[in-house]
Design an enzyme around this catalytic site. Structure first.
Site, PDB file in Angstrom:
ATOM      1  N   ASP A  90     -40.710 -43.086 -41.532  1.00 14.99           N
ATOM      2  CA  ASP A  90     -41.040 -41.618 -40.729  1.00 14.99           C
ATOM      3  C   ASP A  90     -39.560 -40.924 -40.876  1.00 14.99           C
ATOM      4  O   ASP A  90     -38.525 -41.511 -40.499  1.00 14.99           O
ATOM      5  CB  ASP A  90     -41.723 -41.807 -39.409  1.00 14.99           C
ATOM      6  CG  ASP A  90     -42.042 -40.396 -38.872  1.00 14.99           C
ATOM      7  OD1 ASP A  90     -43.064 -40.207 -38.880  1.00 14.99           O
ATOM      8  OD2 ASP A  90     -41.244 -39.763 -38.270  1.00 14.99           O
ATOM      9  N   ARG A 111     -33.095 -35.474 -30.293  1.00 13.35           N
ATOM     10  CA  ARG A 111     -31.865 -35.117 -29.615  1.00 13.35           C
ATOM     11  C   ARG A 111     -31.049 -36.434 -29.157  1.00 13.35           C
ATOM     12  O   ARG A 111     -31.611 -37.362 -28.600  1.00 13.35           O
ATOM     13  CB  ARG A 111     -32.354 -34.711 -28.293  1.00 13.35           C
ATOM     14  CG  ARG A 111     -31.318 -34.140 -27.190  1.00 13.35           C
ATOM     15  CD  ARG A 111     -32.050 -33.669 -26.225  1.00 13.35           C
ATOM     16  NE  ARG A 111     -31.892 -34.210 -24.740  1.00 13.35           N
ATOM     17  CZ  ARG A 111     -32.762 -34.009 -23.746  1.00 13.35           C
ATOM     18  NH1 ARG A 111     -33.668 -33.102 -23.740  1.00 13.35           N
ATOM     19  NH2 ARG A 111     -32.849 -34.821 -22.624  1.00 13.35           N
ATOM     20  N   GLU A 149     -32.642 -26.412 -25.033  1.00 15.90           N
ATOM     21  CA  GLU A 149     -33.910 -26.809 -25.795  1.00 15.90           C
ATOM     22  C   GLU A 149     -34.364 -25.584 -26.349  1.00 15.90           C
ATOM     23  O   GLU A 149     -34.124 -24.573 -25.941  1.00 15.90           O
ATOM     24  CB  GLU A 149     -34.664 -27.752 -24.910  1.00 15.90           C
ATOM     25  CG  GLU A 149     -34.234 -29.093 -24.824  1.00 15.90           C
ATOM     26  CD  GLU A 149     -34.164 -29.988 -25.995  1.00 15.90           C
ATOM     27  OE1 GLU A 149     -34.652 -29.557 -27.197  1.00 15.90           O
ATOM     28  OE2 GLU A 149     -34.021 -31.011 -25.862  1.00 15.90           O
TER      29      GLU A 149
HETATM   30 MN    MN Z   1     -44.199 -38.386 -38.235  1.00 12.41          MN
END
Ligand code: MN
Length: 500
Positions: free
Chosen positions: A175, A180, A298
Site C-alpha cells: 500500500d 504526517r 491540516e
Molecule cells: Mn490503500
C-alpha cells in the site's frame, strides 16, 4: 501529417519530479523560484501562503498560484525545496494530459485498468545515487532533511509529501499512502495514521506478532503518483497497491527499487528515500521536543493537536539523488484539495455510475472542504422517475468516500467548478425545510473541529458528524419554471479578436 513528436504529451515526458518541473518551466505563469535564503522553520510556508496556497488556507492567500522553488535553504546548502506542484487543478490536468474538469473521470478509469509496479536494479535507481546509513556516526535526520516546520507552533519539522510504502506481513500485498511524519531525533520519525488506514492495518499485524514493519518513504516523485496515492477504500480496498493507478495514468508501470537496509521497495526515481521500520509497542508524544500541544496545519485549515502517543519509525538509511529536491506541501491549500479531492471525485463517479449509469454527469470535491468534506454533484434528471434519485446519488457518495460530510446537488445547467453558480442554485432552487436531508451520528473526519461531542449532542465521539445533503436541483415536475434566461449565442471573437 503523421508525427511522432511527443512534445506536450505529459505521459511521455514526465518520468519524475524533475521532468514535471521542466514541463512547468515551459508554461507561462506556472513556475517561480527564488535564491534568497529562506528559513525552513515557518518562513518557507509563510511565503507560499501568499504565493499560491489557496484552498482552506487563512486569507490573504492566492488561488491557483505557481509552483515555487526555494534554491537557498538556511542550514541545508545541498538542498532545494519545491512546494505547490499540485496546487492548481489546471496544473494537475497538465501533468496528467487531461482537461481539468475531466480529471475525476480519468482517475475513475485508471482504477479499473491498474498496472502493477515493477522492480529495477539498484544500479539504475536514481534515488540511491547517494547513501547515508544510520550507523554512520554523523547521521542526523535533522541535518540531512530540509523538512519545513510549517508554522512557529508546529511540533517540529514535518515530512508532508512522503509516499509511505509498506506491505502486509501475511499476504505481502502493498500500500502507498501519504502520512504526517514528524522528525523526532537523529534517527526517529513519529507517524500519524488516521484510524482505518491500510498501512496501520499492516503495522498492527506486525505489532501483534512482535515484529517491526519495514517502511520506505519516497519524497519528490512524478505528481501522478502523488495523486494516485490519495485513493482510499472502498475504491482501493485493503491490499490494492495504489501505485498501480499511477501506472495506469502513465500507461506504464511505476519503477521500484529494493531498499538498501530493509526488506521493502521504494520509488526508484524519487529525489529522496527514507528507509526504516515501524517499531512494535513503541510510542512517542508528537510534540516531545517543543511542547506546543500542536502538530501541524491540516487540510481543514486548522492546526491539528499533537498526539500523545504515536508509532515510531526507526530510520535505517536515507538515500537520495545528487543535489536532491525536497518536496513539501503546507497542509491547508489547493494542493490538498486536488490530491485528496480528485480521487474522491473518481470514487463517487465510480459508485454512482454503477448504480445509475449516465445520471451523474460530474463531481467536484470542492476547495472549501479541502477535497474531502464537500462534494458538488451535477445530476441530470431525464424523467419523472428520476426525481429522488439525485438524493440516492448523494447517499452513494457518502458510501463511496467515508470522510465526505456535505453534498450539494445541482442540475446539469450549473457549473460545479464555479462557486457563484453553485450558490446561485442554492439561492433559487432550494428551500431549506424540504431540500435538506440530515444523516446524524455517522463516522467522518476528526480533523474538522466541529465534529466533536462539545459541538453537538448528536455527536458522541470525535470524528463523528451529521452528514447533510443540500438538494439544489429543481423538482422534475417544475423544470419548466426554472429555465435560465437565454442570451443569443454569438462569436465574441468577431468583436474582440483576442478574447479567450
Ligand atoms: Mn490503500
Amino acid at each position: 501529417m503523421a508525427s511522432s513528436d511527443k512534445k506536450g504529451d505529459a505521459n511521455a515526458t514526465i518520468t519524475d519530479l524533475r521532468s514535471a518541473l521542466d514541463l512547468l518551466r515551459s508554461l507561462p505563469g506556472e513556475y517561480v523560484e527564488t535564491s534568497v535564503e529562506v528559513d525552513p522553520q515557518a518562513e518557507l510556508s509563510g511565503v507560499y501562503r501568499y504565493v499560491g496556497a489557496g484552498g482552506t488556507c487563512e486569507r490573504p492567500t492566492r488561488k491557483n498560484g505557481p509552483v515555487m522553488m526555494f534554491n537557498t535553504i538556511k542550514g541545508f546548502p545541498e538542498s532545494r525545496v519545491v512546494i505547490g506542484l499540485n496546487g492548481s487543478r489546471k496544473r494537475v490536468g497538465q501533468f496528467l494530459n487531461c482537461a481539468p474538469e475531466r480529471l475525476g473521470h480519468l482517475l475513475k478509469d485508471s482504477v479499473q485498468q491498474p498496472i502493477a509496479p515493477v522492480l529495477i536494479n539498484q544500479q539504475q535507481a536514481a534515488c540511491q545515487e547517494v547513501v547515508h546509513l544510520a550507523t554512520d556516526a554523523d547521521f542526523d535526520l535533522r541535518k540531512l532533511l530540509p523538512a519545513p516546520t510549517n508554522t512557529e507552533e508546529d511540533a517540529g519539522p514535518y515530512i508532508t509529501m512522503g509516499l509511505c510504502y509498506a506491505s502486509d506481513p501475511e499476504s505481502g500485498e502493498s500500500d502507498v499512502t501519504i502520512h504526517r511524519l514528524c522528525v523526532q531525533s537523529r534517527d526517529e520519525l513519529s507517524m500519524w495514521l488516521t484510524p482505518g488506514r491500510h498501512i496501520d492495518a499492516f503495522r498492527m499485524k506486525a505489532e501483534a506478532a512482535g515484529k517491526p514493519l519495514p517502511i520506505s518513504i519516497s519524497i519528490g516523485v512524478d505528481p501522478a503518483i502523488e495523486v494516485a496515492a490519495c485513493f482510499e477504500p472502498p475504491t482501493t480496498p485493503l491490499g490494492f497497491d495504489e501505485l498501480s493507478i499511477a501506472g495506469a495514468l502513465r500507461g506504464h508501470a511505476v519503477e521500484m527499487v529494493q531498499c538498501r537496509t530493509i526488506s521493502e521497495r521504494a520509488i526508484a526515481h524519487a529525489e529522496i528515500v527514507i528507509e526504516g521500520e515501524l517499531l512494535p509497542d513503541v510510542r512517542v508524544r508528537e510534540d516531545q521536543n517543543t511542547n506546543t500541544g500542536k502538530a501541524m496545519p491540516e487540510f481543514p485549515g486548522y492546526t491539528g493537536d499533537a498526539k500523545p502517543a504515536l508509532p515510531v519509525i526507526k530510520v535505517k538509511a536515507v538515500t537520495h539523488r545528487r543535489q536532491p529536491i525536497w518536496r513539501t506541501t503546507m497542509g491547508p491549500g489547493e494542493e490538498h484539495v486536488n490530491m485528496a479531492g480528485i480521487p474522491t471525485e473518481a470514487s463517487i463517479l465510480s459508485m454512482v455510475e454503477r448504480a445509475m449509469p449516465g445520471k451523474l454527469l460530474n463531481v467536484f470535491a470542492h476547495s472549501a472542504g479541502g477535497g474531502k468534506l464537500l462534494a458538488v454533484m451535477q445530476f441530470k434528471k431525464s424523467s419523472p422517475a428520476d426525481e429522488g434519485r439525485q438524493r440516492q446519488a448523494g447517499l452513494l457518495a457518502f458510501a463511496s468516500f467515508p470522510e465526505l460530510k456535505h453534498v450539494i446537488l445541482v442540475d446539469e445547467d450549473v457549473d460545479i467548478f464555479d462557486s457563484d453558480d453553485v450558490l446561485w442554485a442554492m439561492q433559487t432552487r432550494y428551500q431549506g425545510d424540504v431540500d435538506t436531508a440530515f444523516i446524524a451520528g455517522v463516522r467522518c473526519h476528526p480533523l474538522d473541529p466541529s465534529q466533536s461531542p462539545a459541538y453537538s449532542p448528536s455527536i458522541t465521539q470525535e470524528g463523528m458528524s451529521c452528514k447533510t445533503i443540500f438538494d439544489c436541483t429543481v423538482p422534475f415536475h417544475l423544470k419548466a419554471h426554472f429555465q435560465r434566461s437565454r442570451f443569443k449565442v454569438v462569436d465574441v471573437k468577431r468583436f474582440l479578436p483576442d478574447f479567450e
